[in-house]
Design a protein around this motif. Sequence first.
Motif, PDB file in Angstrom:
ATOM      1  N   LYS A 116      11.131  -7.708  -9.716  1.00  0.00           N
ATOM      2  CA  LYS A 116       9.298  -7.250  -8.914  1.00  0.00           C
ATOM      3  C   LYS A 116      10.181  -7.050  -7.695  1.00  0.00           C
ATOM      4  O   LYS A 116       9.914  -6.072  -6.576  1.00  0.00           O
ATOM      5  CB  LYS A 116       8.753  -6.754  -9.561  1.00  0.00           C
ATOM      6  N   GLY A 117      10.347  -8.307  -6.685  1.00  0.00           N
ATOM      7  CA  GLY A 117      10.739  -7.998  -5.786  1.00  0.00           C
ATOM      8  C   GLY A 117      11.555  -7.008  -4.801  1.00  0.00           C
ATOM      9  O   GLY A 117      11.182  -6.312  -4.234  1.00  0.00           O
ATOM     10  N   ALA A 118      12.387  -7.190  -5.309  1.00  0.00           N
ATOM     11  CA  ALA A 118      13.235  -5.622  -4.488  1.00  0.00           C
ATOM     12  C   ALA A 118      12.687  -4.136  -4.795  1.00  0.00           C
ATOM     13  O   ALA A 118      13.029  -3.481  -4.697  1.00  0.00           O
ATOM     14  CB  ALA A 118      14.451  -5.914  -5.600  1.00  0.00           C
ATOM     15  N   ILE A 119      11.952  -3.821  -5.259  1.00  0.00           N
ATOM     16  CA  ILE A 119      11.329  -2.910  -5.523  1.00  0.00           C
ATOM     17  C   ILE A 119      10.365  -2.927  -4.582  1.00  0.00           C
ATOM     18  O   ILE A 119      10.124  -2.055  -4.010  1.00  0.00           O
ATOM     19  CB  ILE A 119      10.730  -2.851  -6.884  1.00  0.00           C
ATOM     20  N   ASP A 120       9.284  -4.006  -4.649  1.00  0.00           N
ATOM     21  CA  ASP A 120       8.585  -3.949  -3.532  1.00  0.00           C
ATOM     22  C   ASP A 120       8.946  -3.753  -2.103  1.00  0.00           C
ATOM     23  O   ASP A 120       8.783  -2.872  -1.014  1.00  0.00           O
ATOM     24  CB  ASP A 120       7.536  -5.179  -3.671  1.00  0.00           C
ATOM     25  N   ARG A 121       9.844  -4.152  -1.972  1.00  0.00           N
ATOM     26  CA  ARG A 121      10.760  -4.807  -1.098  1.00  0.00           C
ATOM     27  C   ARG A 121      11.107  -2.720  -0.280  1.00  0.00           C
ATOM     28  O   ARG A 121      10.934  -2.301   1.299  1.00  0.00           O
ATOM     29  CB  ARG A 121      11.601  -5.477  -0.628  1.00  0.00           C
ATOM     30  N   LEU A 122      12.106  -2.433  -1.143  1.00  0.00           N
ATOM     31  CA  LEU A 122      12.580  -0.891  -0.693  1.00  0.00           C
ATOM     32  C   LEU A 122      11.483  -0.364  -0.639  1.00  0.00           C
ATOM     33  O   LEU A 122      11.511   0.373   0.213  1.00  0.00           O
ATOM     34  CB  LEU A 122      13.010  -0.760  -2.322  1.00  0.00           C
ATOM     35  N   ALA A 123       9.883  -0.402  -1.381  1.00  0.00           N
ATOM     36  CA  ALA A 123       8.931   0.398  -1.561  1.00  0.00           C
ATOM     37  C   ALA A 123       8.510   0.696   0.584  1.00  0.00           C
ATOM     38  O   ALA A 123       8.406   1.631   0.970  1.00  0.00           O
ATOM     39  CB  ALA A 123       7.958  -0.020  -2.240  1.00  0.00           C
ATOM     40  N   ALA A 124       8.410  -1.103   0.789  1.00  0.00           N
ATOM     41  CA  ALA A 124       7.806  -1.147   2.105  1.00  0.00           C
ATOM     42  C   ALA A 124       8.671  -0.643   2.755  1.00  0.00           C
ATOM     43  O   ALA A 124       8.190  -0.212   3.512  1.00  0.00           O
ATOM     44  CB  ALA A 124       7.612  -2.917   2.426  1.00  0.00           C
ATOM     45  N   ALA A 125      10.361  -0.881   2.645  1.00  0.00           N
ATOM     46  CA  ALA A 125      11.132   0.509   3.816  1.00  0.00           C
ATOM     47  C   ALA A 125      10.839   1.665   3.652  1.00  0.00           C
ATOM     48  O   ALA A 125      11.092   2.654   4.671  1.00  0.00           O
ATOM     49  CB  ALA A 125      12.684   0.122   3.093  1.00  0.00           C
ATOM     50  N   ILE A 126      10.691   2.259   2.481  1.00  0.00           N
ATOM     51  CA  ILE A 126      10.076   3.847   2.446  1.00  0.00           C
ATOM     52  C   ILE A 126       9.112   3.812   2.945  1.00  0.00           C
ATOM     53  O   ILE A 126       9.021   5.458   3.803  1.00  0.00           O
ATOM     54  CB  ILE A 126      10.241   3.964   0.706  1.00  0.00           C
ATOM     55  N   ILE A 127       8.431   3.640   2.947  1.00  0.00           N
ATOM     56  CA  ILE A 127       7.022   3.628   3.432  1.00  0.00           C
ATOM     57  C   ILE A 127       7.021   3.350   5.173  1.00  0.00           C
ATOM     58  O   ILE A 127       6.664   4.106   5.696  1.00  0.00           O
ATOM     59  CB  ILE A 127       6.363   2.577   3.026  1.00  0.00           C
ATOM     60  N   LEU A 128       8.101   2.311   5.126  1.00  0.00           N
ATOM     61  CA  LEU A 128       7.971   1.916   6.990  1.00  0.00           C
ATOM     62  C   LEU A 128       8.689   3.468   8.046  1.00  0.00           C
ATOM     63  O   LEU A 128       8.393   4.247   8.389  1.00  0.00           O
ATOM     64  CB  LEU A 128       8.402   0.694   7.620  1.00  0.00           C
ATOM     65  N   GLN A 129       9.853   4.022   6.702  1.00  0.00           N
ATOM     66  CA  GLN A 129      11.081   4.855   7.274  1.00  0.00           C
ATOM     67  C   GLN A 129      10.010   6.240   7.374  1.00  0.00           C
ATOM     68  O   GLN A 129      10.435   7.102   8.225  1.00  0.00           O
ATOM     69  CB  GLN A 129      11.599   5.169   6.469  1.00  0.00           C
ATOM     70  N   GLN A 130       9.096   5.952   6.493  1.00  0.00           N
ATOM     71  CA  GLN A 130       8.380   7.620   6.753  1.00  0.00           C
ATOM     72  C   GLN A 130       7.866   7.575   7.671  1.00  0.00           C
ATOM     73  O   GLN A 130       7.278   8.817   8.426  1.00  0.00           O
ATOM     74  CB  GLN A 130       7.170   7.688   5.687  1.00  0.00           C
ATOM     75  N   TRP A 131       6.978   5.759   8.220  1.00  0.00           N
ATOM     76  CA  TRP A 131       6.310   6.229   8.967  1.00  0.00           C
ATOM     77  C   TRP A 131       7.103   6.664  10.927  1.00  0.00           C
ATOM     78  O   TRP A 131       6.623   7.400  11.257  1.00  0.00           O
ATOM     79  CB  TRP A 131       5.223   5.326   9.734  1.00  0.00           C
ATOM     80  N   LEU A 132       8.066   6.525  10.548  1.00  0.00           N
ATOM     81  CA  LEU A 132       9.309   5.837  11.533  1.00  0.00           C
ATOM     82  C   LEU A 132       9.139   7.536  11.887  1.00  0.00           C
ATOM     83  O   LEU A 132       9.559   8.386  12.859  1.00  0.00           O
ATOM     84  CB  LEU A 132       9.731   5.316  11.082  1.00  0.00           C
TER      85      LEU A 132
END
Length: 148
Positions: A119-135
């Motif tokens: 589940k950690g891999a999903i959480d890490r990638l979800a965090a990256a998607i969130i940050l990428q949207q912001w960037l």
Amino acid sequence: MSKISALGLDVGKKRIGVAGCDGTGLIATGITTIERTSFERDLEQLRQLVEERDVQILVVGLPYSMDGSLGFQARQVQKFARRLSKALQLPVEYVDERLTSLEAEQQLKERKQFSSRDKGAIDRLAAAIILQQWLDSRRSSQLSVTRE
């Protein structure tokens, strides 16, 4: 374009997915997953990352309900983010994170890197998607300002 160091956070009840970006603010990448135990422990692990990466801002995924309202979980995330912001003395910005975990799971499946146990891999990638949207949103607003 100015340099930026941001942390993207996918805050859940059990884990916090954490992502960071390169100094140019172009690419977000998953860094780690924090197993939540207590606010103090979560804070300490995040403080370490903030110091190592010289972080200037926290970007937190806000789990809006599908109708766009803020439900119980979204208010819990805001409460956590406010405490974190105060303790780390960093500003917080929110990104609509509806469906980011589903998107992360799909991307991992496409890359053949999906495991229902990780589940950690999903959480890490979800965090990256969130940050990428912001960037991306930050970059497009800066570009529109420079074109005017």
